[in-house]
Design an enzyme around this catalytic site. Structure first.
Site, short mmCIF file in Angstrom:
data_model
loop_
_atom_site.label_atom_id
_atom_site.label_comp_id
_atom_site.label_asym_id
_atom_site.label_seq_id
_atom_site.Cartn_x
_atom_site.Cartn_y
_atom_site.Cartn_z
N GLN A 9 -16.08 -0.74 -1.64
CA GLN A 9 -15.33 0.47 -1.97
C GLN A 9 -16.22 1.70 -2.05
OE1 GLN A 9 -12.90 -0.93 -5.33
NE2 GLN A 9 -11.39 -1.63 -3.81
N GLY A 10 -17.25 1.73 -1.22
CA GLY A 10 -18.14 2.89 -1.14
C GLY A 10 -19.42 2.71 -1.94
N LEU A 20 -21.74 0.57 -1.56
CA LEU A 20 -22.90 0.28 -0.71
C LEU A 20 -23.26 1.44 0.22
CD1 LEU A 20 -21.93 -3.43 0.09
CD2 LEU A 20 -23.84 -2.66 -1.36
N SER A 75 -12.98 -4.65 1.72
CA SER A 75 -13.97 -3.97 0.86
C SER A 75 -15.40 -4.27 1.32
CB SER A 75 -13.79 -4.35 -0.61
OG SER A 75 -12.48 -4.09 -1.05
N TYR A 120 0.85 -1.21 0.00
CA TYR A 120 0.00 0.00 0.00
C TYR A 120 0.88 1.25 0.00
CZ TYR A 120 -3.81 -3.18 1.40
OH TYR A 120 -4.73 -4.21 1.48
N1 LIG Z 1 -6.30 -8.34 1.12
C1 LIG Z 1 -6.61 -7.74 0.01
O1 LIG Z 1 -6.36 -8.23 -1.10
C2 LIG Z 1 -7.31 -6.41 0.10
C3 LIG Z 1 -7.90 -5.83 -1.04
C4 LIG Z 1 -8.57 -4.60 -0.90
C5 LIG Z 1 -8.64 -3.99 0.36
N2 LIG Z 1 -8.03 -4.56 1.45
C6 LIG Z 1 -8.09 -3.93 2.78
O2 LIG Z 1 -9.45 -3.66 3.10
C7 LIG Z 1 -9.61 -2.28 3.43
C8 LIG Z 1 -11.00 -1.84 3.05
O3 LIG Z 1 -11.32 -2.14 1.70
P1 LIG Z 1 -11.48 -1.01 0.58
O4 LIG Z 1 -10.78 0.20 1.02
O5 LIG Z 1 -11.12 -1.65 -0.71
O6 LIG Z 1 -13.07 -0.77 0.50
P2 LIG Z 1 -14.21 -0.33 1.55
O7 LIG Z 1 -13.73 -0.37 2.92
O8 LIG Z 1 -15.39 -1.14 1.17
O9 LIG Z 1 -14.51 1.16 1.09
C9 LIG Z 1 -13.79 2.24 1.61
C10 LIG Z 1 -14.33 3.53 1.02
O10 LIG Z 1 -15.75 3.63 1.23
C11 LIG Z 1 -16.12 4.97 1.56
N3 LIG Z 1 -16.68 4.95 2.93
C12 LIG Z 1 -16.10 4.44 4.05
N4 LIG Z 1 -16.89 4.60 5.12
C13 LIG Z 1 -18.01 5.22 4.68
C14 LIG Z 1 -19.19 5.66 5.31
N5 LIG Z 1 -19.41 5.47 6.63
N6 LIG Z 1 -20.16 6.28 4.57
C15 LIG Z 1 -19.97 6.47 3.24
N7 LIG Z 1 -18.86 6.07 2.57
C16 LIG Z 1 -17.89 5.44 3.28
C17 LIG Z 1 -14.84 5.80 1.47
O11 LIG Z 1 -14.70 6.31 0.14
P3 LIG Z 1 -15.32 7.74 -0.35
O12 LIG Z 1 -15.61 8.57 0.85
O13 LIG Z 1 -14.25 8.30 -1.23
O14 LIG Z 1 -16.56 7.36 -1.13
C18 LIG Z 1 -13.76 4.76 1.71
O15 LIG Z 1 -12.51 5.09 1.16
C19 LIG Z 1 -8.47 -1.58 2.70
O16 LIG Z 1 -8.16 -0.32 3.26
C20 LIG Z 1 -7.36 -2.59 2.87
O17 LIG Z 1 -6.78 -2.46 4.17
C21 LIG Z 1 -7.40 -5.77 1.32
#
Ligand SMILES: NC(=O)c1ccc[n+]([C@@H]2O[C@H](COP(=O)([O-])OP(=O)(O)OC[C@H]3O[C@@H](n4cnc5c(N)ncnc54)[C@H](OP(=O)(O)O)[C@@H]3O)[C@@H](O)[C@H]2O)c1
Length: 324
Positions: A203-204, A206, A199, A60
């Site tokens: 990624q937002g 939902l 996620s 990251y």
């Molecule tokens: N192991 C793997 O292969 C892998 C892959 C992907 C991710 N991950 C890990 O999982 C974590 C989370 O996944 P992700 O970042 O892909 O997706 P996520 O957590 O589903 O989405 C995060 C995004 O959703 C929005 N959000 C967050 N809380 C919110 C709320 N309360 N209300 C409205 N919008 C909200 C924000 O974007 P906006 O405000 O810009 O809309 C935020 O950047 C990552 O940070 C990482 O640590 C791991």
């Protein structure tokens, strides 16, 4: 009130953690003020609220996320269950060990609570990777070993290879990626293991914040078929049920989506956050208890949502990428 998993770990694991891919990663595009100030404020607030699980990875921001997180938790080490990941490009034992030392160094810690293999390597067996992990656990640089994006079979094989528990499997899990519901999660429940949902808000997607005319513009989501206008339109039914369930709990759609994902006692979710307010909202979602009917209604609405994917999604994705 933060909730915790009922599993014996050195530091208890919160049902909602914090994902930090967003920290210092150009693909999320949150910029310098976020990397330098907001990220620190998000972690501080998470700690105040009792969040213990913080997830990062060496990849990251090419190490920037680990550095930012390490700085933010300094002085609070004992409150944290710190998870990072090795990108297993050539995961031979000496390389695994050298990379763990480098991650710990960037994080500013002498122990990584959970060291995860980011992806299954198609060529290098877990028997080789785990030969690197075992001495790390023996000397205490690594507490627990975890995997990510593993099938159930390979998770078990990794455990056999380690000769001890592989605590967790970090996988994509949300209403629109619900495969683990019938496979990995029952296994984790039966065997005292953990599924870490990444996620969890898709990624937002939902959050209910986006529609065909208001779409996120950063690189992660511009290349995701889910955020195509056609799919945001097709998801109207799912968004409606999310809003109805959320309203019944005086909550937001994002909170209802998180509550759906963490319903099993074996699951913790690690949503990322672009602001302190989002982090607070996500942590509060752990307090929501969905009824069986609500959980099923959400799953049915998600099953009915059939997004355009694969070759059908390619031309609109390219157009979206080019801003047309
Ligand atoms: N192991 C793997 O292969 C892998 C892959 C992907 C991710 N991950 C890990 O999982 C974590 C989370 O996944 P992700 O970042 O892909 O997706 P996520 O957590 O589903 O989405 C995060 C995004 O959703 C929005 N959000 C967050 N809380 C919110 C709320 N309360 N209300 C409205 N919008 C909200 C924000 O974007 P906006 O405000 O810009 O809309 C935020 O950047 C990552 O940070 C990482 O640590 C791991």
């Amino acid at each position: 009130m933060v909730r915790y998993l009922n599993i014996d770990t050195a530091t208890r694991i919160s049902k909602i953690g914090l994902g930090t891919w967003q920290f210092g990663s150009s693909e999320w595009g949150y910029g310098k003020p976020y990397a330098e100030q907001e990220s620190q404020a998000i972690v501080r607030r998470a700690l105040e609220l009792g969040v213990t699980l913080f997830d990062t990875a060496e990849i990251y921001g090419y190490g920037r996320s680990e550095r930012i997180l390490g700085q933010a938790i300094s002085g609070h080490r004992d409150q944290v269950f710190l998870a990072t990941k090795i990108l297993p490009v050539l995961p031979l034992p000496p390389i695994v060990q050298q990379r763990a030392v480098a991650s710990a160094d960037r994080l500013g810690v002498s122990r990584i609570d959970l060291y995860q293999v980011h992806q299954p390597n198609p060529f290098v067996k877990d028997s080789v990777i785990m030969r690197g992990m075992r001495p790390l656990q023996r000397i205490g640089l690594v507490g627990e070993v975890g995997v990510s994006n593993y099938s159930r079979g390979r998770w078990k094989a990794a455990e056999d290879a380690l000769g001890g528990r592989v605590l967790s499997n970090q996988v994509r899990y949300s209403l629109v990626a619900d495969g683990p519901t019938d496979d990995l999660i029952p296994y984790a429940e039966r065997s005292g293991r953990v599924v870490i949902a990444y996620s969890p808000l898709a990624q937002g997607f939902l959050s209910g914040r986006y529609d065909a005319s208001t779409r996120p513009s950063n690189r992660v989501r511009a290349s995701s078929a889910l955020f195509l206008p056609v799919n945001l339109e097709r998801a109207a039914g799912l968004f409606r049920v999310l809003r109805e369930v959320a309203e019944a709990h005086d909550a937001t759609p994002a909170q209802a989506a998180l509550a759906w994902a963490i319903r099993s006692p074996a699951v913790t979710a690690i949503p990322g956050a672009s602001s302190v307010a989002q982090l607070e909202s996500n942590v509060a979602a752990a307090e929501i208890d969905l009824t069986d009917d609500e959980w099923r209604a959400l799953r049915d609405a998600a099953t009915a949502f059939q997004p355009a994917t694969g070759p059908a999604a390619l031309p609109p994705l390219v157009r979206a990428r080019l801003g047309r």
